[in-house]
Design an enzyme around this catalytic site. Structure first.
Site, PDB file in Angstrom:
ATOM      1  N   LYS A 135       8.449  -0.068   5.521  1.00  0.00           N
ATOM      2  CA  LYS A 135       7.818   1.213   5.213  1.00  0.00           C
ATOM      3  C   LYS A 135       8.898   2.164   4.755  1.00  0.00           C
ATOM      4  O   LYS A 135       9.860   2.426   5.484  1.00  0.00           O
ATOM      5  CB  LYS A 135       7.085   1.781   6.429  1.00  0.00           C
ATOM      6  N   GLY A 155       0.840  -1.192   0.000  1.00  0.00           N
ATOM      7  CA  GLY A 155       0.000   0.000   0.000  1.00  0.00           C
ATOM      8  C   GLY A 155       0.874   1.241   0.000  1.00  0.00           C
ATOM      9  O   GLY A 155       2.097   1.168   0.148  1.00  0.00           O
ATOM     10  N   VAL A 157       4.447   1.000   1.626  1.00  0.00           N
ATOM     11  CA  VAL A 157       4.776  -0.195   2.394  1.00  0.00           C
ATOM     12  C   VAL A 157       4.911  -1.356   1.424  1.00  0.00           C
ATOM     13  O   VAL A 157       4.044  -1.564   0.560  1.00  0.00           O
ATOM     14  CB  VAL A 157       3.702  -0.505   3.452  1.00  0.00           C
ATOM     15  N   GLY A 200       0.794   5.847   0.762  1.00  0.00           N
ATOM     16  CA  GLY A 200       0.106   7.018   1.286  1.00  0.00           C
ATOM     17  C   GLY A 200       0.847   8.276   0.891  1.00  0.00           C
ATOM     18  O   GLY A 200       1.731   8.251   0.014  1.00  0.00           O
ATOM     19  N   ASP A 239      -5.500   7.797  14.401  1.00  0.00           N
ATOM     20  CA  ASP A 239      -5.972   7.509  13.042  1.00  0.00           C
ATOM     21  C   ASP A 239      -6.513   6.087  12.947  1.00  0.00           C
ATOM     22  O   ASP A 239      -6.235   5.364  11.982  1.00  0.00           O
ATOM     23  CB  ASP A 239      -4.853   7.727  12.028  1.00  0.00           C
TER      24      ASP A 239
END
Length: 426
Positions: free
Chosen positions: A79, A58, A65, A60, A176
């Site tokens: 990451k 994924g 990652v 962001g 979050d």
């Protein structure tokens, strides 16, 4: 998306993007994947340090990652940063150091931080699973809830609560929590991920900018954050209330653009899940309503939440790699000697170095902690602290945490005070 971009922009503006080195990892990985699929060439996989990248999990705003193989052959996740600015590096190190030594079955395990001249990343446990809501609801249509989903929800929610309690017990707020940051494995283990916005519970709001308390994902943010209030433990419980409502109904309690959602949360009461879906049990519907109360003071605490799920909260702190120092006893002479160094520095306007040493278990950490507490009590004195951890491959790793701690302190200053303290060429 998380609303911390303004905080990151402020950090860059105040300390400068001294060096921006765009990462080529994503391009390299794409090329390696194409070669492998089209031509069967598997000997040119992308490498990050000593890690061999397999696939992207994924991405962001700050980075991505990847699934990778570590030097020992274990499959892990890493990451990485999308760029390499001081602000991004600071955020990555903060995310790792916040919970690197905390071990709990419902929190993802962090392994090691790597920082070099051109790249920074950390390795962690690779977790396979579905996000929280997908695990509970499966292929259920919106407005439907079944006994099978009820069983899955109760088990997963109890573990999620235990994980958040462990996080709070370590003195941290997640800030979050949302379905994509909570995975459930095939074995039913719940794992909380992504500590990019984590901060200390007792940390003053606005640590990285005046907007940093306003951080998170709008759909899951507590309404008090819209007015600039600090994010406390009740804010994390509100996010869990949103996830609970979503798992029960198949829909968010408030939908729409981000800022409109926040306004609706402040103005309107949340709808009862029993009015939105068939088969919703009374106790879970009432728990969701309580967690989504607009007044953070009226939201249930951890023991109440766990009790509503039919079990007592596990009153234990997560294990840590470096236990907190115990009380400092019989060290008055040493404390006075250290305090004399501070007085000499103030008198002579030049730095003083004191070397404190002792065998393991002699209480050196406790002595230094007691010194910091004494020297800052009732005085306008800043005490920066850091530790040298084995799970970090960072240049000057004994000093690096001190610089980051100093950065955190500088970010709390207003612009005028900061300009008076920081040299113009920094």
């Amino acid at each position: 998306m998380a609303m911390a971009d303004e905080g990151r922009r402020s950090l860059v503006a105040r300390f400068g993007a001294a060096r921006a080195v765009p990462t080529r990892l994503e391009v390299q990985h794409l090329k390696a994947t194409v070669r492998a699929r089209l031509f069967g060439i598997h000997d040119d996989l992308t490498r990050v340090g000593e890690f061999t990248v397999r696939t992207r999990i994924g991405s962001g705003g700050m980075g991505a990652v990847y699934e990778a193989i570590d030097p020992g052959g274990e499959i892990v996740a890493i990451k990485t940063l999308r760029g390499y600015t001081p602000a991004m590096l600071y955020q990555l190190k903060h995310e790792f150091r916040a919970l690197a030594g905390v071990v709990h079955p419902n929190l993802v395990g962090l392994h090691k931080l790597y920082v070099s001249a051109e790249q920074a990343f950390f390795s962690m446990e690779r977790v396979h699973g579905h996000n929280f809501v997908a695990h509970v609801r499966g292929d259920l249509e919106r407005g439907v809830f079944t006994p099978a989903a009820d069983l899955r929800l109760r088990s997963a929610l109890a573990q999620l609560v235990d994980g958040v309690v462990a996080l709070h017990g370590a003195g941290k707020l997640h800030r979050d929590l949302k379905p994509s940051n909570v995975l459930v494995t095939a074995e039913g283990r719940v794992v909380v991920l992504d500590f990019g916005l984590v901060r200390d519970i007792d940390e003053a709001p606005g640590v990285t900018s005046s907007n940093e308390s306003f951080a998170g994902t709008p759909a899951y943010m507590a309404p008090e954050l819209a007015s600039g209030s600090a994010h406390g433990e009740a804010g994390d419980w509100y996010a869990i209330g949103v996830m609970l409502h979503e798992a029960l109904c198949g829909a968010l309690p408030f939908e729409g653009p981000g800022f409109q959602v926040l306004l609706d949360k402040c103005r309107n009461e949340v709808a009862d899940a029993r009015d939105l879906a068939d088969g919703v049990p009374d106790d879970l519907a009432e728990l969701a309503l309580a967690l989504l109360d607009r007044d953070p003071g009226r939201r249930p605490d951890a023991p109440t939440i766990r009790g509503a799920l039919g079990g007592a909260i596990v009153e234990r702190r997560p294990s840590t790699a470096t236990p907190s120092p115990g009380p400092c006893l019989g060290r008055e002479a040493e404390l006075e000697a250290l305090e004399a160094c501070v007085l000499a520095t103030a008198r002579d306007a030049r730095p003083t170095l004191a070397a404190v040493h002792g065998a393991p278990g002699m209480g050196v950490s406790a002595l230094l902690q007691a010194f910091c507490e004494r020297v800052t009590r009732g005085r306008p004195t800043l005490c920066v602290q850091g530790r040298c951890y084995a799970q970090e491959a960072v240049p000057f790793r004994a000093i690096d945490p001190l610089i980051d701690d100093l950065t955190r302190a500088l970010l709390e200053l207003d612009e005028a005070t900061l300009a008076a303290v920081v040299p113009a060429d920094v």
